[in-house]
Design a protein around this motif. Structure first.
Motif, short mmCIF file in Angstrom:
data_model
loop_
_atom_site.label_atom_id
_atom_site.label_comp_id
_atom_site.label_asym_id
_atom_site.label_seq_id
_atom_site.Cartn_x
_atom_site.Cartn_y
_atom_site.Cartn_z
N GLU A 179 1.04 -1.22 0.07
CA GLU A 179 -0.01 -0.04 0.02
C GLU A 179 0.77 1.20 -0.09
OE1 GLU A 179 -2.48 1.81 3.67
OE2 GLU A 179 -3.66 0.30 2.44
N GLY A 217 -2.16 11.77 -0.90
CA GLY A 217 -3.53 11.38 -1.63
C GLY A 217 -3.93 10.11 -1.03
N ASP A 218 -4.69 9.49 -1.68
CA ASP A 218 -5.36 8.25 -1.19
C ASP A 218 -4.31 6.89 -1.24
OD1 ASP A 218 -7.92 9.39 -0.76
OD2 ASP A 218 -8.65 8.88 -2.89
N ALA A 219 -4.52 6.06 -0.46
CA ALA A 219 -3.69 4.71 -0.13
C ALA A 219 -4.12 3.95 -1.36
CB ALA A 219 -3.79 4.09 0.92
N THR A 220 -3.10 3.56 -2.03
CA THR A 220 -3.43 2.63 -3.16
C THR A 220 -2.60 1.30 -2.85
OG1 THR A 220 -3.76 4.43 -4.57
CG2 THR A 220 -3.69 2.04 -5.74
N SER A 221 -3.34 0.13 -3.30
CA SER A 221 -2.47 -1.31 -3.23
C SER A 221 -1.86 -1.54 -4.22
CB SER A 221 -3.54 -2.14 -2.32
OG SER A 221 -3.76 -1.95 -1.05
N THR A 265 1.09 5.58 -0.50
CA THR A 265 0.38 7.02 -0.40
C THR A 265 1.41 7.94 -0.66
OG1 THR A 265 -1.21 5.95 1.48
CG2 THR A 265 -0.95 8.60 1.23
N SER A 307 3.49 -1.30 3.55
CA SER A 307 2.74 -0.02 3.48
C SER A 307 3.95 0.99 3.63
CB SER A 307 1.71 0.43 4.35
OG SER A 307 2.04 0.73 5.50
N ASN A 309 3.85 5.65 3.45
CA ASN A 309 3.36 6.67 3.34
C ASN A 309 4.36 7.74 3.09
OD1 ASN A 309 1.51 4.77 4.18
ND2 ASN A 309 0.29 6.29 5.50
#
Length: 137
Positions: free
Chosen positions: A56, A62-66, A58, A131, A133
């Motif tokens: 994931e 912005g929006d978290a994208t997998s 980010t 993840s 970010n």
């Protein structure tokens, strides 16, 4: 004599626990060390060696994208191309109660600076990124 045997068994179990925890701490350090080196170089290829099967990401609030690990490598390659690294440092790292590793760092490029949160989970005895970010400072 019986008490001596119990003492030897207890001591042996203690030694095994110490060696196992030292090995796990070493694996944690190795995992974050290779991530830190890849971030400093801006190498998506090296960074992707630490990706889990899904990551994931980010970027810039912005929006978290997998992404699959292959897609995540391309996302990071594009990010590094637009934001070539000047430096990356880890400001804080640790582990959660559930054994997940995390690091909070600062990624500096020529134009911008980002606070980076990296989270890793253990999979098959190896810590892998699940993840990332990037928050523009």
């Amino acid at each position: 004599m019986r008490n001596f045997k119990h003492l030897v068994v207890a001591f042996s179990m203690l030694l095994v626990a110490v060696f196992l925890s030292a090995g796990q701490a070493g694996a944690q350090g190795d995992a974050m060390g290779s991530v830190k080196a890849a971030m400093k170089m801006g190498s998506a290829k090296e960074l992707s060696k630490n990706f889990g099967s899904m990551v994931e990401i980010t970027l810039d609030g912005g929006d978290a994208t997998s992404y699959s690990n292959t897609q995540a490598e391309f996302v990071m390659k594009n990010f590094f191309a637009k934001n070539a690294p000047v430096d990356f440092s880890v400001n804080h790292n640790g582990a959660s109660d559930k054994g997940q590793l995390y690091a909070i760092g600062t990624y500096a490029s020529k134009g911008d600076s980002y606070t980076v949160l990296i989270r890793m989970k253990s999979a098959n005895g190896k810590y892998l990124i699940h993840s990332m970010n990037f928050i523009k400072d």
